[in-house]
Design a protein around this motif. Structure first.
Motif, PDB file in Angstrom:
ATOM      1  N   SER A  28       2.148  -5.691 -41.984  1.00 47.18           N
ATOM      2  CA  SER A  28       1.981  -6.181 -40.601  1.00 47.18           C
ATOM      3  C   SER A  28       3.213  -6.908 -40.073  1.00 47.18           C
ATOM      4  N   ASP A  50       0.037  -6.226 -33.867  1.00 48.77           N
ATOM      5  CA  ASP A  50      -0.814  -6.959 -32.941  1.00 48.77           C
ATOM      6  C   ASP A  50      -1.862  -5.998 -32.373  1.00 48.77           C
ATOM      7  N   GLY A  51      -2.943  -5.795 -33.145  1.00 50.81           N
ATOM      8  CA  GLY A  51      -3.973  -4.861 -32.708  1.00 50.81           C
ATOM      9  C   GLY A  51      -3.441  -3.452 -32.642  1.00 50.81           C
ATOM     10  N   ALA A 181      -3.760 -15.985 -32.518  1.00 51.80           N
ATOM     11  CA  ALA A 181      -4.184 -14.772 -33.210  1.00 51.80           C
ATOM     12  C   ALA A 181      -3.222 -13.644 -32.860  1.00 51.80           C
ATOM     13  N   GLY A 183      -2.831  -9.872 -34.171  1.00 47.44           N
ATOM     14  CA  GLY A 183      -3.448  -8.879 -35.043  1.00 47.44           C
ATOM     15  C   GLY A 183      -4.540  -9.513 -35.884  1.00 47.44           C
ATOM     16  N   ASP A 184      -4.479  -9.290 -37.191  1.00 40.67           N
ATOM     17  CA  ASP A 184      -5.500  -9.784 -38.112  1.00 40.67           C
ATOM     18  C   ASP A 184      -5.226 -11.188 -38.621  1.00 40.67           C
ATOM     19  N   HIS A 185      -4.162 -11.825 -38.158  1.00 43.19           N
ATOM     20  CA  HIS A 185      -3.761 -13.096 -38.737  1.00 43.19           C
ATOM     21  C   HIS A 185      -3.656 -14.197 -37.691  1.00 43.19           C
ATOM     22  N   GLN A 186      -3.844 -15.413 -38.157  1.00 47.39           N
ATOM     23  CA  GLN A 186      -3.657 -16.609 -37.337  1.00 47.39           C
ATOM     24  C   GLN A 186      -2.283 -17.210 -37.649  1.00 47.39           C
TER      25      GLN A 186
END
Length: 346
Positions: A28, A50-51, A181, A183-186
C-alpha cells in the motif's frame, strides 16, 4: 556513509528509485524520487493506496523534469488508478510546488495544515514581507554587506513563485493528533515547528511507518532559520521541542524522510540532531565573548564556500542559534550605529 549514518539501519540498502519509477515498500506504499535544481538534488515523495486510487504525499518543484517524471508515474506507477488526494507536509517549494498542477490534473483536493497552506499562498503570490526583496534588508541588518552577494540575492526575487507558480484555491485542513484514514490504514498527524510554520508528519502504527517530511532527516540536519517576516522568532527552540513529539514512537519505526534513504533508528537520530545543535550553540557561545552578527557567525557554522542560495539559509540558521541564546537570556542584543544587530554574552 558518515559516522552518524553508520549508527542507523537502512533496510532498503542502496535502493534509489529512478525518476518516474515507483518502488514498492509495502503493497500500500510506494516511494518516488524526483530531481531538484539545487545542491540538494532530490526529494522523496510517497504514494499511499487510497481505496480505488492513490494519495500522493508531497509533489516536487514546478519544472519540466518533475512534470515529466510524474507523467511516467501516471503511466506506470499507479496501476491504472487515479490520484484521489494530494498531501503536502509543508509549504517549501520541493514539497508543494506541483500541488496545484496535480490537483487540477486529477480533480483531487489538497490536504495540509492551515499554517502551511497560508504561507504557500502568501509566498506564491509574492506578497510584501514574504517576497524576495524583503530578505535583503533583513540580511543587511544582520551583517551582510558584501555588495556582490547582495546583488545576487536581489536577483532571486522571484525564487518561490518560479518553483510554486500557483497553489490550490481551497484545501482540507489536517491538525496535530488527527487520525486520517488513507485506504485501509489510519495515519496520525504529528505537527512540527521551527523548519516550517506547521509541518505535518504522518505516522501509521499498523505499518510502523513514519513519513517524516523534513523533520527528521538521516544525513543532514534540517534548516532552521529566522526569516524577515518573523524577525524576532525563536525557531530553534520550536524545532528542538518538536523533536520531542517523536520520541514516543517505536525506535524501529521505518522513517521515510524527504531527503536521503529510508532508515530505522529514530531515537538514535533524534539524539544525534539534539547533540548537533548543542555543539553549534556551544560554538556560538564561545564566539560571543565579543559582539557578533549573524554574518560573523556563518563562517563558524559553515566552513565551505556558499552561493547566494545557500548563504540565505546559512544566515537564517546562524541567526536561529543566536536567537535561541538571546531568548534563553544567555546573550544580549544591540543595534549598532551602523544599523547592524549584534549579540554578546551577558
Amino acid at each position: 556513509m558518515n559516522l552518524l549514518e553508520s549508527q542507523l539501519d537502512y533496510p532498503l540498502g542502496d535502493t534509489i528509485p529512478a525518476a518516474g519509477a515507483a518502488h514498492e515498500i509495502v503493497p500500500s506504499l510506494r516511494w518516488l524520487r524526483m530531481p531538484l535544481p539545487f545542491a540538494l538534488d532530490h526529494i522523496n515523495l510517497w504514494l499511499l493506496r487510497d481505496g480505488d486510487g492513490w494519495s500522493a504525499v508531497d509533489c516536487g518543484v514546478a519544472g519540466d523534469a518533475t512534470r515529466a517524471a510524474w507523467e511516467t508515474v501516471f503511466e506506470t506507477g499507479l496501476d491504472g488508478l487515479p490520484l484521489r488526494r494530494v498531501f503536502a507536509t509543508h509549504c517549501h517549494p520541493d514539497h508543494i510546488g506541483l500541488a496545484d498542477w496535480l490537483c487540477r490534473r486529477w480533480d483531487a483536493p489538497l490536504w495540509t495544515t492551515t499554517g502551511e497552506y497560508a504561507f504557500a499562498r502568501m509566498m506564491s503570490a509574492a506578497l510584501p514581507g514574504v517576497d524576495g526583496p524583503a530578505a535583503l534588508p533583513h540580511f543587511q541588518r544582520h551583517g551582510l554587506r558584501d555588495r556582490d552577494m547582495l546583488e545576487k540575492m536581489a536577483g532571486r526575487k522571484n525564487y518561490y513563485p518560479t518553483l510554486v507558480p500557483s497553489v490550490p484555491t481551497a484545501y482540507t485542513r489536517i491538525q496535530d493528533g488527527q487520525l486520517v484514514a488513507i485506504g485501509d490504514h489510519q495515519w496520525q498527524v504529528i505537527t512540527g515547528f521551527g523548519h516550517a510554520p506547521e509541518h505535518a508528519s504522518l505516522y501509521c502504527a499498523a505499518l510502523n511507518v513514519l513519513i517524516a517530511g523534513d523533520m527528521v532527516l538521516p544525513r543532514i540536519s534540517t534548516n532552521v532559520s529566522v526569516f524577515a517576516v518573523e524577525p524576532e522568532s525563536n525557531p530553534l527552540t520550536l524545532y528542538l521541542d518538536s523533536l520531542a513529539k517523536f520520541v514516543d514512537l517505536p525506535n524501529d519505526v521505518l522513517v521515510l524522510p524527504s531527503h536521503g534513504k529510508p532508515f530505522r533508528g529514530l531515537h538514535t537520530r533524534i539524539a544525534q540532531l539534539q547533540q548537533h545543535h548543542a555543539e553549534r550553540l556551544a560554538e556560538v557561545v564561545d564566539a560571543c565573548g565579543g559582539w557578533q552578527s549573524a554574518a560573523d557567525i556563518v563562517p563558524l557554522m559553515f566552513k565551505r564556500p556558499l552561493d547566494a542560495h545557500q548563504l540565505g539559509f546559512a544566515l537564517g540558521e546562524a541567526l536561529a542559534h543566536l536567537h535561541k541564546l538571546w531568548h534563553d537570556g544567555i546573550v544580549r542584543r544591540e543595534t549598532g550605529a551602523d544599523g547592524i544587530i549584534r549579540f554578546r554574552l551577558k
